[in-house]
Design a protein around this motif. Structure first.
Motif, PDB file in Angstrom:
ATOM      1  N   LYS A   2      43.742  44.994  38.910  1.00 22.00           N
ATOM      2  CA  LYS A   2      44.161  46.358  38.584  1.00 22.00           C
ATOM      3  C   LYS A   2      43.402  46.620  37.119  1.00 22.00           C
ATOM      4  O   LYS A   2      43.034  47.438  36.727  1.00 22.00           O
ATOM      5  N   TRP A   3      43.421  45.317  36.199  1.00 22.78           N
ATOM      6  CA  TRP A   3      42.883  45.683  34.934  1.00 22.78           C
ATOM      7  C   TRP A   3      41.497  45.962  34.970  1.00 22.78           C
ATOM      8  O   TRP A   3      41.010  46.669  33.650  1.00 22.78           O
ATOM      9  N   GLN A   4      40.618  45.888  36.042  1.00 20.34           N
ATOM     10  CA  GLN A   4      39.459  46.267  35.782  1.00 20.34           C
ATOM     11  C   GLN A   4      39.269  47.673  36.040  1.00 20.34           C
ATOM     12  O   GLN A   4      38.358  48.257  35.676  1.00 20.34           O
ATOM     13  N   GLN A   5      40.219  48.538  36.949  1.00 21.91           N
ATOM     14  CA  GLN A   5      40.147  49.718  37.343  1.00 21.91           C
ATOM     15  C   GLN A   5      40.893  50.621  36.053  1.00 21.91           C
ATOM     16  O   GLN A   5      41.598  50.100  35.330  1.00 21.91           O
TER      17      GLN A   5
END
Lengths: 355, 330
Positions: free
Chosen positions: B322-325
């Motif tokens: 999720k940290w990429q989005q």
């Protein structure tokens, strides 16, 4: 908390020397701003204090200890980067706790330290978020939180506000200043923005091409710039510079060569006939009647609300004036301006130094 | 601009006809542009895949179009009396099961080593070192050489009489008898795995290197100031930031390895005694050399669930990060 001493520090990248012997004393608990145009070596100097760049020669002293060969993590300093350098895969809490975790600090102590820092920076609600989910200002605060948590001896800021929009920048400026007043940690702050330097610093160091042009308190630099560079760099809108030669008759004045004479005060250090740069700030020009001052043609009028800035042409040179009152000039209109003689700066044309 | 639009709005605007809409409408235009690519994909991917699955459900052989027999190629049970049943089709085929296990072993072992060596090389090449450009080019070499050529080279290296390895080891006095690289089942398996690793490492190394170069230097500087040593930087910064790329690279690597054919076929042809058959080589042997198209197609079709599983693993692996989005809610 600690004082920092920079003693004749030089830095070369290969054959190119970018810092040519820099001396700065940064007192304990002070907020010192290194300011200068890009390429002046201010960021390099900051990175040398952090230990990210090697010192070519000279000494960096923190609290009486030469730290040239001390690895960054043992210098007990914290740095806030321009792009924040937050770990993208860690939540805000873990970002802030990272250094303490590496130092094997007790988890309950970490918890407490992070929450205290988050409290100071209004980040309590965001501890479980990833950096991606935060706005620019919030990321900026997390980066500061990461520095605060460690309770270091010195804070370093590398252009921390340049990625923010204008309004947020003003707000964060105040927040950082307030934070410093609260924590009293020695702070070294790098920026290219002279307004940031003026508003935040206890002490400003103006750098240019790898040397220090002047060190002093904000208003000291504003009122008594040591040379043309500092005079032009500090202050917005920038100081007007007009070149000419001194004439010492009954009334000392500067002749511009095109028949315009600029008045001078009584105590002028310049000798008769000496070529000088005549510097006057826009706010020190006064609007006067026709047979006083010198004439100029209005080019552009910029009403700011609080003041009116006028760009005018004086015999082929541009000059800016700022008035507290509102004026409704039209382009091409001839106006007469008179400088406040007590606030005129004279510089040598040759060396650029103040006379 | 707005004014002129308004003005023309008052005049009669002709309603576009069907043809003009098909040609000028943005959505239709997108559709038209997509068509050539879609046609190629359908012709060269979907159709052969569909044909393969269809064939796996027929008793086709060379010269015989065959008829539909359902799943009999996969599973068939005949009972000759109570408790005396025999399995036929792939389920009852020990050679097939052997090839399945060999494929899984080959893929798992080779992929793990390729990942480890590739990551190590990528980290090494990401440092500043002399001759960096030349070293990077050298690493790519095994990837550039056509598979069959490198397979033939390995075939010689592993030759029972002319092997350079055996020759070297004898000269050094380490062994007395030449190693039977390809004649012994386990020797043959390890030899093939080594050849596959040699060929696959460059892809992993170069892709991971590209990934490493996207990690901002300031993250490492921040970690340095936070007090991390080199291992902690790898463990807490490099590796987690690299995981999305690792997922993609390893998915591709696993898919390539699982479907490997050329290396095996050029070096051992599945021998000795089927000891190195992978599903792909067995399928080819049964279908093309043995003429049993239906059976061969069934073996190929049996690879699909494994490949889908590998894709799913990486797909869901990627979704988790999720940290990429830039989502704002939890």
């Amino acid at each position: 908390m600690a004082d920092v001493e920079i003693c004749d520090v030089r830095k070369s990248f290969g054959a190119t020397e970018v810092l040519h012997g820099v001396d700065i004393t940064i007192p304990d608990k002070s907020f010192t701003v290194l300011v200068g145009p890009s390429g002046c070596g201010k960021s390099t100097l900051l990175r040398m204090i952090a230990g990210l760049e090697k010192v070519t020669s000279g000494d960096i002293v923190i609290e009486g200890q030469v730290v040239n060969d001390v690895p960054p993590k043992q210098r007990d300093i914290a740095m806030v980067f321009q792009n924040y350098a937050l770990y993208p895969h860690m939540k805000v809490f873990d970002n802030m706790a990272f250094s303490l975790k590496l130092a094997k600090v007790d988890p309950t102590v970490i918890e407490e330290a992070v929450h205290r820092a988050a409290g100071i920076l209004n980040l309590e609600d965001y501890l479980e978020r990833y950096p991606r989910q935060l706005s620019g200002g919030q990321r900026q605060r997390v980066a500061m939180g990461r520095a605060i948590v460690r309770d270091p001896r010195v804070f370093l800021f590398d252009e921390p506000l340049s990625n923010l929009d204008a309004k947020l920048r003003v707000q964060m400026r105040t927040e950082i200043r307030e934070l410093h007043q609260r924590l009293q940690t020695t702070t070294i702050y790098v920026t290219h923005d002279q307004i940031e330097a003026m508003t935040m610093a206890d002490q400003i160091v103006v750098m240019h091409d790898g040397i220090i042009e002047q060190i002093g308190a904000p208003l000291e630099l504003y009122d008594n710039p040591a040379n043309v560079f500092v005079a032009g760099f500090i202050g917005s809108p920038a100081m007007n510079f007009l070149t000419g030669a001194v004439e010492r008759g009954g009334q000392a004045r500067v002749a511009m060569g095109n028949g315009t004479f600029l008045p001078l005060g009584e105590q002028t250090a310049a000798g008769d006939g000496q070529p000088v740069v005549y510097g006057v700030r826009p706010e020190h020009l006064e609007l006067v009647s026709e047979n006083d001052g010198f004439p100029a043609d209005v080019v552009v009028v910029e009403p700011m609300g609080s003041e009116t800035q006028v760009l005018a042409r004086l015999e082929g040179r541009e000059i800016t004036a700022a008035f507290r009152e509102r004026h409704d000039f039209h382009p091409g209109q001839k106006i007469h301006l008179r400088p406040d003689l007590a606030k005129v700066h004279l510089f040598s044309q040759e060396s650029g130094q103040r006379l | 601009m707005a004014e002129s639009t308004l003005r023309s709005g008052t005049a009669e605007i002709p309603t576009p006809g069907l043809w003009s809409r098909l040609v000028h409408d943005r959505n239709w235009l997108g559709f038209w542009f997509m068509m050539p690519a879609a046609a190629i994909l359908i012709l060269f991917l979907t159709y052969p895949l569909g044909l393969g699955i269809w064939l796996s459900m027929t008793d086709a052989s060379i010269g015989n179009p065959g008829k539909f027999i359902g799943l009999l190629n996969f599973y068939d049970k005949e009972c000759y009396g109570p408790g005396d049943c025999e399995l036929y089709g792939l389920f009852g085929d020990t050679v097939f099961w052997q090839s399945v296990w060999q494929t899984i072993f080959y893929t798992t072992f080779a992929s793990v080593v390729k990942f480890a060596v590739g990551l190590y090389l990528a980290l090494l090449l990401n440092n500043h070192m002399p001759f960096k450009a030349i070293l990077r080019a050298l690493i790519l070499l095994p990837f550039i050489v056509p598979t069959v050529l490198s397979a033939i080279a390995f075939w010689w290296i592993y030759d029972a009489q002319f092997s350079i390895i055996s020759w070297g080891l004898t000269k050094l006095g380490l062994i007395d008898v030449y190693i039977d690289f390809l004649g012994d089942p386990w020797n043959a398996r390890w030899s093939l795995i080594f050849a596959n690793i040699w060929r696959g490492v460059p892809f992993v190394a170069i892709t991971l290197l590209a990934g490493l170069q996207t990690v901002p230097a300031s993250l490492y500087e921040a970690a340095t100031l936070d007090g991390a040593n080199r291992w902690q930087m790898f463990r807490h910064v490099t590796f987690p930031v690299l995981t999305p790329i690792i997922a993609v690279v390893m998915t591709f690597s696993v898919l390539f390895t699982f479907t490997d054919f050329q290396l095996i076929w050029a070096i051992t042809r599945g021998g000795p005694a089927n000891a190195t058959h992978l599903m792909a080589t067995l399928s080819y042997q049964r279908a093309i050399l043995g003429g049993n198209m239906g059976e061969g197609a069934a073996i190929s079709t049996a690879m699909i669930p494994f490949l889908l599983a590998a894709i799913m693993v990486s797909w869901f692996g990627l979704q988790r990060r999720k940290w990429q989005q830039g989502e704002t809610d939890d």
